[in-house]
Design a protein around this motif. Structure first.
Motif, PDB file in Angstrom:
ATOM      1  N   GLY A 173      39.976  40.201  47.387  1.00  0.00           N
ATOM      2  CA  GLY A 173      39.486  41.120  48.052  1.00  0.00           C
ATOM      3  C   GLY A 173      38.592  42.068  46.954  1.00  0.00           C
ATOM      4  N   LEU A 174      39.097  41.915  45.703  1.00  0.00           N
ATOM      5  CA  LEU A 174      38.290  42.709  44.537  1.00  0.00           C
ATOM      6  C   LEU A 174      37.818  41.815  43.574  1.00  0.00           C
ATOM      7  N   LYS A 175      36.621  42.061  43.217  1.00  0.00           N
ATOM      8  CA  LYS A 175      35.733  41.190  42.386  1.00  0.00           C
ATOM      9  C   LYS A 175      35.132  41.918  41.483  1.00  0.00           C
ATOM     10  N   ALA A 176      35.035  41.036  40.221  1.00  0.00           N
ATOM     11  CA  ALA A 176      34.192  41.476  39.139  1.00  0.00           C
ATOM     12  C   ALA A 176      33.500  40.357  38.292  1.00  0.00           C
ATOM     13  N   ASP A 177      32.205  40.567  38.254  1.00  0.00           N
ATOM     14  CA  ASP A 177      31.327  39.559  37.658  1.00  0.00           C
ATOM     15  C   ASP A 177      31.483  39.946  35.943  1.00  0.00           C
ATOM     16  N   LEU A 178      32.295  38.830  35.240  1.00  0.00           N
ATOM     17  CA  LEU A 178      32.524  39.131  33.902  1.00  0.00           C
ATOM     18  C   LEU A 178      31.195  38.879  32.914  1.00  0.00           C
ATOM     19  N   PRO A 179      31.207  39.745  31.887  1.00  0.00           N
ATOM     20  CA  PRO A 179      30.010  39.384  31.096  1.00  0.00           C
ATOM     21  C   PRO A 179      29.750  38.213  30.344  1.00  0.00           C
ATOM     22  N   PHE A 180      30.787  37.335  30.378  1.00  0.00           N
ATOM     23  CA  PHE A 180      30.608  36.136  29.782  1.00  0.00           C
ATOM     24  C   PHE A 180      30.765  34.925  30.784  1.00  0.00           C
ATOM     25  N   GLY A 181      30.680  35.154  31.980  1.00  0.00           N
ATOM     26  CA  GLY A 181      30.690  34.256  32.981  1.00  0.00           C
ATOM     27  C   GLY A 181      31.874  34.351  33.938  1.00  0.00           C
ATOM     28  N   GLY A 182      31.579  33.874  35.154  1.00  0.00           N
ATOM     29  CA  GLY A 182      32.812  33.841  36.002  1.00  0.00           C
ATOM     30  C   GLY A 182      32.877  35.284  36.869  1.00  0.00           C
ATOM     31  N   THR A 183      33.265  35.124  38.200  1.00  0.00           N
ATOM     32  CA  THR A 183      33.613  36.461  38.938  1.00  0.00           C
ATOM     33  C   THR A 183      35.114  36.341  39.215  1.00  0.00           C
ATOM     34  N   VAL A 184      35.783  37.188  38.388  1.00  0.00           N
ATOM     35  CA  VAL A 184      37.188  37.115  38.778  1.00  0.00           C
ATOM     36  C   VAL A 184      37.691  37.947  39.962  1.00  0.00           C
ATOM     37  N   GLY A 185      38.562  37.570  40.748  1.00  0.00           N
ATOM     38  CA  GLY A 185      38.853  37.990  41.894  1.00  0.00           C
ATOM     39  C   GLY A 185      40.415  38.436  41.724  1.00  0.00           C
ATOM     40  N   HIS A 186      40.895  39.245  42.649  1.00  0.00           N
ATOM     41  CA  HIS A 186      42.105  39.799  42.648  1.00  0.00           C
ATOM     42  C   HIS A 186      42.468  40.257  44.159  1.00  0.00           C
ATOM     43  N   SER A 187      43.562  39.984  44.604  1.00  0.00           N
ATOM     44  CA  SER A 187      44.087  40.722  46.124  1.00  0.00           C
ATOM     45  C   SER A 187      43.895  42.279  45.785  1.00  0.00           C
ATOM     46  N   ASP A 188      43.369  42.538  47.235  1.00  0.00           N
ATOM     47  CA  ASP A 188      43.384  44.233  47.289  1.00  0.00           C
ATOM     48  C   ASP A 188      44.557  44.536  48.101  1.00  0.00           C
ATOM     49  N   GLN A 189      45.692  43.684  48.373  1.00  0.00           N
ATOM     50  CA  GLN A 189      46.760  44.027  49.255  1.00  0.00           C
ATOM     51  C   GLN A 189      48.214  44.366  48.792  1.00  0.00           C
ATOM     52  N   GLY A 190      48.279  44.128  47.450  1.00  0.00           N
ATOM     53  CA  GLY A 190      49.311  44.399  46.697  1.00  0.00           C
ATOM     54  C   GLY A 190      49.665  45.953  46.262  1.00  0.00           C
ATOM     55  N   CYS A 191      50.964  46.047  45.571  1.00  0.00           N
ATOM     56  CA  CYS A 191      51.080  47.028  44.942  1.00  0.00           C
ATOM     57  C   CYS A 191      50.506  47.763  43.839  1.00  0.00           C
ATOM     58  N   ALA A 192      49.968  46.829  43.234  1.00  0.00           N
ATOM     59  CA  ALA A 192      49.099  46.947  41.802  1.00  0.00           C
ATOM     60  C   ALA A 192      47.906  47.544  42.200  1.00  0.00           C
ATOM     61  N   ALA A 193      47.092  46.803  43.355  1.00  0.00           N
ATOM     62  CA  ALA A 193      45.978  47.203  43.874  1.00  0.00           C
ATOM     63  C   ALA A 193      45.936  48.658  44.536  1.00  0.00           C
ATOM     64  N   ARG A 194      47.157  48.905  45.220  1.00  0.00           N
ATOM     65  CA  ARG A 194      47.310  50.085  45.886  1.00  0.00           C
ATOM     66  C   ARG A 194      47.511  51.114  44.843  1.00  0.00           C
ATOM     67  N   ALA A 195      48.107  51.098  43.871  1.00  0.00           N
ATOM     68  CA  ALA A 195      48.239  52.177  42.723  1.00  0.00           C
ATOM     69  C   ALA A 195      46.816  52.339  42.421  1.00  0.00           C
ATOM     70  N   TRP A 196      46.083  51.142  42.118  1.00  0.00           N
ATOM     71  CA  TRP A 196      44.699  51.777  41.391  1.00  0.00           C
ATOM     72  C   TRP A 196      43.846  52.588  42.594  1.00  0.00           C
ATOM     73  N   GLN A 197      44.007  52.302  43.890  1.00  0.00           N
ATOM     74  CA  GLN A 197      43.257  52.944  45.193  1.00  0.00           C
ATOM     75  C   GLN A 197      43.655  54.548  45.019  1.00  0.00           C
TER      76      GLN A 197
END
Lengths: 284, 183
Positions: free
Chosen positions: A120-144
């Motif tokens: 649900g979360l994505k970031a295009d890394l400067p050295f390649g790759g689009t890293v993903g991460h769930s937007d459903q867990g407590c880690a992501a909730r804390a960021w929100q």
């Protein structure tokens, strides 16, 4: 390693280089502690235990990402073994609790913390790759809750973390750094130590766990610091690091600015969280 | 050199690395150099033989306690995951050199990031996936971004900037992503 630690390493280097505006360490500590409290509360709402953790398991790496170059620190701390041990103990309670859960409950704990496998979360890394991460867990909730925009925070924090790695890579591969490191190796050899590179040498020393480990650490770390000065490895690393940091910051100005803007906006919320929680996690 | 020849060459080098690694298991740890973190893509490093891989291999055979949580290695060819609570010195056939997705569902704490290596026994260039992160490798955009260098190894095994897709072979849990290969 979670994002605040990565940022911490970045900050340590940038502050040491003295050339790039960087988030101040007390502010990072506040943000980290608040994030941990938010995760704890989120996990508790789902019936799980989570105790706030220190920001980094290895503060010595934050202080000295290339080479230990502070003789007095080395004399007092060796390679920071005692501090590492203390932090490990602080972080052990949740691990012990988790380890005692039945397997199915462990899976549920991880799902509550990380969320699912989707990106649900994505970031295009400067050295390649689009890293993903769930937007459903407590880690992501804390960021929100803390940053107000989990997607943007994930994106810019992952990118600036990656840029920190790139900067260290650029510095370590520079021929001036390599030449200085070879002089450092020769100096260490003259001091009686067979050292390949500073960080691996530090790791090697910390792997030894005999009764005289701390005394050996101090002797080795003091030699490392003396050699960092004699070989000019310390100076070369700091200068190159500063130059590389400056170049990357110019190139990725928008990402750095956004990360800082989100941090500044999050600070009042973080202080409020800490006030309400009366949490007293020791800051790093 | 043709693509087939290159692929065969690489397979032979991987096999040789595994044989040498197996031969030195149990040998005491010796001084080893740090992995060298990488420069940006402009500074692509070409593979070349120089030295032995003993030092690197010894750095990778330190016994590790099992992690809490799991690292998922998915292969389209096999249609399933390999899941690991601990380290792996070589993924099994069907996943080795066939990886399409990675997910780090590890317990957050010490050693919660994962290095992925091109060669068995945690040798060669590596990439690092953070705790909680998910990588879809099918776009061929993830690359091995860190490598060993300046050690006494005699066998250059680092395909720096090669894609992780269909190349990953082994993994190890680490404390942080970056210059951490011996942790």
């Amino acid at each position: 390693m979670r994002a605040p630690l990565r940022v911490g390493i970045l900050v340590a280097v940038l502050m040491g280089s003295g050339c790039t505006p960087a988030p101040d360490k007390p502010a990072l500590d506040v943000l980290h502690r608040a994030e941990e409290v938010l995760v704890r509360d989120c996990m508790a709402r789902q019936g799980f235990t989570y105790e706030p953790r220190p920001r980094t398991p290895a503060p010595d790496v934050e202080r000295f990402p290339y080479v230990v170059d502070d003789l007095e620190w080395a004399r007092a701390n060796g390679y920071g073994r005692a501090e590492r041990r203390q932090l490990e103990q602080e972080a052990s309670s949740t691990a012990s609790y988790y380890g005692g859960l039945p397997k199915e409950q462990q899976k549920a704990w991880l799902a509550a913390y990380h969320g699912d496998r989707a990106s649900g979360l994505k970031a295009d890394l400067p050295f390649g790759g689009t890293v993903g991460h769930s937007d459903q867990g407590c880690a992501a909730r804390a960021w929100q809750d803390l940053y107000g925009d989990m997607r943007e925070w994930f994106r810019v924090s992952r990118i600036t973390d990656a840029l920190g790695q790139m900067r260290v890579g650029q510095t370590s591969r520079d021929e001036r750094y390599v030449a200085a490191r070879k002089r450092w190796q020769e100096c260490m050899s003259a001091e009686g130590f067979a050292a390949g590179a500073p960080l691996s040498f530090r790791i090697q020393q910390l792997e030894y766990e005999g009764a005289d480990a701390e005394a050996r650490d101090r002797a080795a770390a003091m030699s490392e610091a003396r050699c960092a000065a004699r070989s000019e490895l310390s100076t070369v690393a700091r200068q190159l690091d500063a130059a590389n940091a400056s170049a990357l910051e110019k190139k990725y100005r928008a990402e750095y600015d956004t990360a800082e803007r989100l941090r500044q906006a999050a600070l009042p919320r973080a202080r409020d969280v800490l006030t309400r929680s009366s949490d007293h996690l020791v800051s790093q | 050199m043709t693509h087939q020849a290159k692929k065969g060459n690489r397979s032979m080098r991987k096999l040789l690395a595994a044989v040498i690694a197996a031969a030195i298991v149990g040998t005491p740890s010796v001084a080893h150099a740090a992995p060298e973190p990488t420069a940006p893509p402009a500074a692509v490093k070409q593979s070349k033989p120089d030295g032995t891989i003993a030092g690197s291999l010894r750095a990778g055979v330190k016994p590790m306690a099992d992690r809490n949580g799991l690292f998922y290695v998915y292969s389209d060819d096999m249609g399933s995951d390999q899941t690991y609570a601990g380290n792996s010195t070589q993924w099994p056939t069907g996943w080795n050199d066939k990886v399409d997705q990675l997910w780090n569902n590890g317990f957050p704490g010490s050693q919660d990031d994962v290095n992925i290596y091109d060669y068995p026994w945690h040798v060669g260039a590596y990439a690092c996936i953070g705790n909680g992160d998910f990588w879809n490798l099918r776009e061929d955009d993830y690359v091995f971004s860190w490598t060993h260098a300046h050690d006494d190894s005699g066998f250059e095994l680092d395909p720096l900037w090669e894609t992780v897709h269909d190349r990953g072979t082994s993994h190890k849990w680490v404390d942080w992503c970056g210059n951490n290969n011996t942790l």
